[in-house]
Write a protein that holds these residues in place. Structure first.
Motif, PDB file in Angstrom:
ATOM      1  N   ASN A   4       0.842  -1.199   0.000  1.00 42.19           N
ATOM      2  CA  ASN A   4       0.000   0.000   0.000  1.00 42.19           C
ATOM      3  C   ASN A   4       0.877   1.248   0.000  1.00 42.19           C
ATOM      4  O   ASN A   4       0.910   2.015   0.951  1.00 42.19           O
ATOM      5  N   SER A   5       1.620   1.406  -1.100  1.00 37.92           N
ATOM      6  CA  SER A   5       2.466   2.600  -1.243  1.00 37.92           C
ATOM      7  C   SER A   5       2.416   3.072  -2.686  1.00 37.92           C
ATOM      8  O   SER A   5       2.112   2.290  -3.593  1.00 37.92           O
ATOM      9  N   MET A 206      -6.490  -1.522   4.161  1.00 41.29           N
ATOM     10  CA  MET A 206      -6.455  -0.059   4.301  1.00 41.29           C
ATOM     11  C   MET A 206      -7.694   0.519   4.984  1.00 41.29           C
ATOM     12  O   MET A 206      -7.610   1.506   5.709  1.00 41.29           O
ATOM     13  N   ASP A 210      -6.413  -0.597   9.016  1.00 43.17           N
ATOM     14  CA  ASP A 210      -5.790   0.700   9.303  1.00 43.17           C
ATOM     15  C   ASP A 210      -6.716   1.653  10.061  1.00 43.17           C
ATOM     16  O   ASP A 210      -6.250   2.624  10.664  1.00 43.17           O
ATOM     17  N   PHE A 445     -14.297   3.064  -3.749  1.00 46.41           N
ATOM     18  CA  PHE A 445     -14.577   4.357  -3.119  1.00 46.41           C
ATOM     19  C   PHE A 445     -14.141   4.342  -1.651  1.00 46.41           C
ATOM     20  O   PHE A 445     -13.544   5.301  -1.159  1.00 46.41           O
ATOM     21  N   ILE A 447     -11.778   2.542  -0.395  1.00 51.79           N
ATOM     22  CA  ILE A 447     -10.303   2.575  -0.335  1.00 51.79           C
ATOM     23  C   ILE A 447      -9.808   4.007  -0.552  1.00 51.79           C
ATOM     24  O   ILE A 447      -8.946   4.507   0.178  1.00 51.79           O
ATOM     25  N   LEU A 448     -10.370   4.668  -1.569  1.00 50.06           N
ATOM     26  CA  LEU A 448      -9.895   6.008  -1.903  1.00 50.06           C
ATOM     27  C   LEU A 448     -10.259   7.030  -0.826  1.00 50.06           C
ATOM     28  O   LEU A 448      -9.464   7.913  -0.508  1.00 50.06           O
ATOM     29  N   ALA A 449     -11.454   6.879  -0.283  1.00 54.18           N
ATOM     30  CA  ALA A 449     -11.960   7.954   0.584  1.00 54.18           C
ATOM     31  C   ALA A 449     -11.838   7.677   2.077  1.00 54.18           C
ATOM     32  O   ALA A 449     -11.782   8.611   2.864  1.00 54.18           O
ATOM     33  N   PHE A 450     -11.787   6.413   2.475  1.00 54.06           N
ATOM     34  CA  PHE A 450     -11.887   6.133   3.908  1.00 54.06           C
ATOM     35  C   PHE A 450     -10.763   5.269   4.467  1.00 54.06           C
ATOM     36  O   PHE A 450     -10.891   4.733   5.570  1.00 54.06           O
ATOM     37  N   SER A 451      -9.682   5.113   3.741  1.00 49.20           N
ATOM     38  CA  SER A 451      -8.576   4.316   4.279  1.00 49.20           C
ATOM     39  C   SER A 451      -8.010   4.999   5.515  1.00 49.20           C
ATOM     40  O   SER A 451      -8.044   6.226   5.625  1.00 49.20           O
ATOM     41  N   GLY A 452      -7.469   4.193   6.414  1.00 45.99           N
ATOM     42  CA  GLY A 452      -6.839   4.761   7.607  1.00 45.99           C
ATOM     43  C   GLY A 452      -5.614   5.585   7.229  1.00 45.99           C
ATOM     44  O   GLY A 452      -4.925   5.263   6.262  1.00 45.99           O
ATOM     45  N   THR A 453      -5.378   6.644   7.991  1.00 46.38           N
ATOM     46  CA  THR A 453      -4.259   7.515   7.631  1.00 46.38           C
ATOM     47  C   THR A 453      -3.083   7.426   8.605  1.00 46.38           C
ATOM     48  O   THR A 453      -2.030   7.978   8.334  1.00 46.38           O
ATOM     49  N   THR A 454      -3.293   6.755   9.747  1.00 51.63           N
ATOM     50  CA  THR A 454      -2.157   6.677  10.675  1.00 51.63           C
ATOM     51  C   THR A 454      -1.150   5.647  10.150  1.00 51.63           C
ATOM     52  O   THR A 454      -1.519   4.754   9.398  1.00 51.63           O
ATOM     53  N   ASN A 455       0.072   5.824  10.583  1.00 53.59           N
ATOM     54  CA  ASN A 455       1.141   4.996  10.018  1.00 53.59           C
ATOM     55  C   ASN A 455       1.191   3.625  10.701  1.00 53.59           C
ATOM     56  O   ASN A 455       1.773   3.485  11.764  1.00 53.59           O
ATOM     57  N   HIS A 456       0.577   2.633  10.080  1.00 57.82           N
ATOM     58  CA  HIS A 456       0.615   1.265  10.614  1.00 57.82           C
ATOM     59  C   HIS A 456       1.025   0.309   9.502  1.00 57.82           C
ATOM     60  O   HIS A 456       0.167  -0.140   8.740  1.00 57.82           O
TER      61      HIS A 456
END
Lengths: 463, 332
Positions: A4-5, A206, A210, A445, A447-456
């Motif tokens: 996921n990068s 994600m 996440d 949608f 994945i694009l809009a609601f994936s977690g944003t903290t670094n895990h």
């Protein structure tokens, strides 16, 4: 390079395009280079370890096949095991061993600090996976189950094949290698099946894992600030986090390999639908549990011997499986809980009737969740605080679950229920185009809009 | 050919889904996302009716919880001494690297200017490699970068910003302590050697620990290739482009404590860095001013005692506010 990068989003299509543009005789070289780029992107120094493991097992494998002298064969096997396990012990358990041996060592304090600092480096990514894969290769040659690979480059590809390099599935040589060297044609089926698996994998990693992760972190970092109910949300939450995290990773890995026509082994089969601990281990991290079965449990005597030794073997396997995850007592406790309940279930057999199925399921789910508590806790006292600690605040904290997580999780549970009997691709193959693509749109949608944003990063990268 | 046709149709479908998702996300979800994870930008979007925006960190709003009667922020207190309306865009530990991303969002011809805190300590190795804040700050900088909302969201989800592990940060910090050359002979030639001087006994001594913090917080020489200088340069450029007045104010540091604990060798370095910043950025002819508040607040007006910070009591905050207001009035 994480799946996921942004880097992987460019890397992967380029590799696939080159793969099908290259003559199949040279694809091994392309994949080997891609795999080394993929692995080296973490830290270039890590490549030396994988190269070392490759070289050792390649030459030992060749020598094992060329001699019938049983003593020599045993010595060669021993060298392979020492090298692989030595790497693992040094990098994974070095600081753990040092932390309890240093205090009793007759050396100056500053030297002890120096040694502990020296051993506190970042664990080489995926070392537990590829060392187990190469050990399986050597043991299988020793047992004359397989013939060795005679081409160093092609063997290096087996060890480093990038989709499954850093967190499995742990593949056996006779399953993976022939596929890696086959002439796979570009087919629509491979692309679509691979893409579906990857899409679903990204969704559960994600969006589910996440987004659960920061909530679980809050509870485990300060358990005494939360109410009992909230702490149980944290315990159950971690069970789902680690499942979504690892299952998501495995699906992306399997999907990525599928793009190249390679079918990796299934690593998860809806484990939370298991109705016993034995059933759970048939569904959870299958490539590791079968590895332990074939290379630890069976050589120790398996179940074909007296009951006492069988009990010992079961416990050894579960404790080792705990230790495999890391150098901490909590992992040993996690393994022991599974081992003990596995044995209890085998000794106290309750007949499974259709009406009692929910009870068996619930019992298994609770045991597995309780074990996850120890897996996640930083130490035993942290686990105790989460499980039994009474909150210290006048009004204990609770958690607000974000709506996107609730919605995403509901979708996940529904899909898990659907996929419990049939694989994702089988279900989707018979779903009408419009419904299928509406599903893709919703998942994409999320994945694009609601994936977690903290670094895990993927949890299993640390193992 | 058949396969290419199939793939082509699906790629078109995917493109349509992504475009629709981008539209829906911007229209219905991005604002809520900013409230949660990019609240300074959320605040900025609602503050462009002010005369000045005040970019700062915790120095703006931290106060003495026991003695302060007026707990107003520096930015708020400033309005008592001038007739400008000022809106605060402040969050703990933020620095010029984050502010520059926010400034990019200021629409042209909406405000007169910006006031930006210049924290000398934000140049120090400790701040640059802080395990608790560095990755979070990089994440904020990515959240505030001027991209299409769905791109911003995806960048954050894919962690498309520099992330370092704890051990990497520690390693880099140790490297800085060892290799940043100071203009003094051994043992004050770098931070590591300087901290090893046992002026106050062993490491358990509280005074020794505080002295250690001071050396690590101020023991460096700012040079033009420092990453923060690059950020400040970009802020100047942005202000010029957007035709904004730019007022930097150098935050007061506890120079008295530094003098007592370490002496001239450290306070001279701090002064040298201050002079460098003034020399580089104070250009009234280009609408850029640097207010020098470095030594204006006395030791008694600092609220923290066990670590060098830029947290002031009411008196300290008022002194800063007055100095900023004076500059704003002078511009008028």
């Amino acid at each position: 390079m994480l799946f996921n990068s942004v880097e992987f989003l460019f890397f992967f299509p380029v590799v696939i395009a080159l793969y099908y543009a290259t003559n199949y005789k040279w694809r091994w070289l392309l994949l080997l280079l891609a795999s080394y780029v993929f692995y080296g992107s973490w830290k270039i120094e890590f490549l030396s370890l994988i190269a070392l493991s490759t070289l050792v097992d390649f030459y030992i494998g060749k020598n094992l096949a060329s001699t019938d002298n049983s003593k020599k064969r045993f010595r060669l096997l021993l060298v392979s095991l020492i090298c692989n396990l030595g790497l693992l012990v040094f990098f994974k358990y070095g600081s753990f061993v040092a932390s309890f041996t240093m205090p009793i060592m007759p050396i100056p304090e500053w030297r002890k600090d120096q040694i502990i600092n020296f051993l506190s480096f970042d664990l080489p990514v995926g070392i537990s996976f590829y060392t187990f894969q190469t050990m399986a290769y050597t043991i299988d040659i020793f047992k004359r189950k397989i013939k060795p690979e005679i081409h160093l480059g092609k063997f290096a590809l087996y060890v480093s094949y990038f989709p499954q390099l850093v967190a499995g599935p742990i593949e056996r040589f006779n399953h993976l290698q022939p596929q890696l060297l086959s002439n796979h044609k570009l087919t629509y089926e491979n692309l679509s099946h691979g893409a579906r698996l990857m899409l679903y994998g990204f969704f559960i990693k994600m969006v589910i894992a996440d987004n659960i992760a920061p909530l679980v972190d809050l509870i485990f970092e300060a358990p005494l600030e939360y109410s009992l109910t909230t702490k149980w949300v944290g315990i159950f939450g971690f069970g789902w986090q680690i499942y979504a995290d690892f299952y998501g990773y495995s699906l992306i890995a399997i999907g990525a390999a599928r793009f190249m026509g390679v079918e990796l082994m299934t690593n998860f089969r809806t484990p939370y639908f298991a109705d016993s601990i034995q059933d759970f281990w048939r569904r959870w991290h299958i490539s590791l549990s079968t590895w332990f079965r074939d290379y630890v449990f069976v050589p120790l005597g398996g179940s074909e011997i007296n009951q006492f030794i069988w009990v010992r073997n079961v416990l050894v396997v579960f404790i080792l499986s705990g230790l495999w995850h890391g150098a901490n007592y909590t992992f040993i406790i996690w393994g022991t809980i599974h081992g003990v309940f596995y044995l209890i279930e085998r000794f106290i057999k309750i007949p499974k009737r259709s009406f009692s199925k929910p009870v068996h399921w619930l019992k298994t789910y609770l045991i597995v969740s309780l074990a996850w508590l120890f897996f996640r806790a930083s130490d035993v006292s942290n686990a105790n605080d989460v499980l039994l600690g009474f909150h210290t605040l006048a009004i204990p904290k609770t958690l607000d679950l974000p709506m996107e997580l609730i919605l995403g999780f509901s979708i996940f549970i529904v899909l898990e229920f659907i996929f419990r009997k049939e694989s994702l691709n089988l279900v989707l193959n018979r779903t009408p185009f419009f419904i299928r693509w509406s599903g893709y749109a919703i998942v994409l949608f999320f994945i694009l809009a609601f994936s977690g944003t903290t670094n895990h990063p993927f949890i299993y990268f640390q193992f | 050919m058949e396969i290419l046709k199939k793939i082509g149709i699906r790629v078109l479908l995917l493109t349509f889904i992504i475009l629709a998702a981008a539209f829906i996300y911007k229209r219905y979800f991005f604002s809520d996302f900013l409230k949660e994870e990019g609240h300074l930008l959320y605040m900025l979007n609602r503050s462009v009716n002010a005369d000045y925006l005040f970019f700062s960190a915790s120095s703006d709003y931290t106060f003495d919880t026991i003695n302060d009667k007026d707990t107003g922020r520096v930015s708020f207190l400033t309005m008592n001494y001038c007739d400008k309306s000022i809106k605060s865009i402040a969050e703990g530990h933020h620095h010029a690297g984050v502010f520059k991303e926010l400034i990019k969002h200021i629409p042209e011809n909406t405000i007169e200017g910006i006031i930006v805190a210049m924290n000398l300590r934000s140049f120090c190795p400790k701040w640059l490699t802080d395990e608790k804040s560095e990755n979070a700050l990089q994440q904020y900088a990515a959240a505030y970068a001027p991209n299409f909302p769905l791109v911003t969201r995806l960048r954050l989800a894919l962690k498309n910003y520099p992330i370092k592990t704890e051990s990497e940060l520690k390693e880099t910090r140790a490297e800085y302590f060892k290799t940043w050359v100071l203009p003094y002979p051994f043992p004050k030639n770098n931070i590591e050697n300087w901290c090893a001087i046992e002026k106050y006994g062993d490491w358990k001594n509280a005074k020794r620990q505080l002295a250690d913090h001071y050396i690590k917080s101020y023991g460096f020489v700012i040079e033009k290739d420092h990453i923060r200088i690059n950020d400040f340069d970009q802020i100047v450029e942005l202000a010029n482009t957007k035709n904004l007045r730019l007022i930097f104010h150098i935050l007061p540091e506890d120079i008295e404590e530094a003098q007592i604990l370490i002496g001239d060798s450290l306070t001279n370095l701090i002064a040298k860095n201050r002079n460098f910043m003034i020399q580089r950025y104070h250009q009234p002819q280009n609408n850029v001013w640097v207010i020098d508040n470095l030594e204006k607040v006395s030791h008694a007006d600092f609220t923290d005692r066990d670590f060098p910070t830029e947290h002031y009591n009411q008196n300290g905050r008022t002194i800063i506010a007055k100095a900023i207001a004076q500059q704003l009035n002078a511009i008028k």
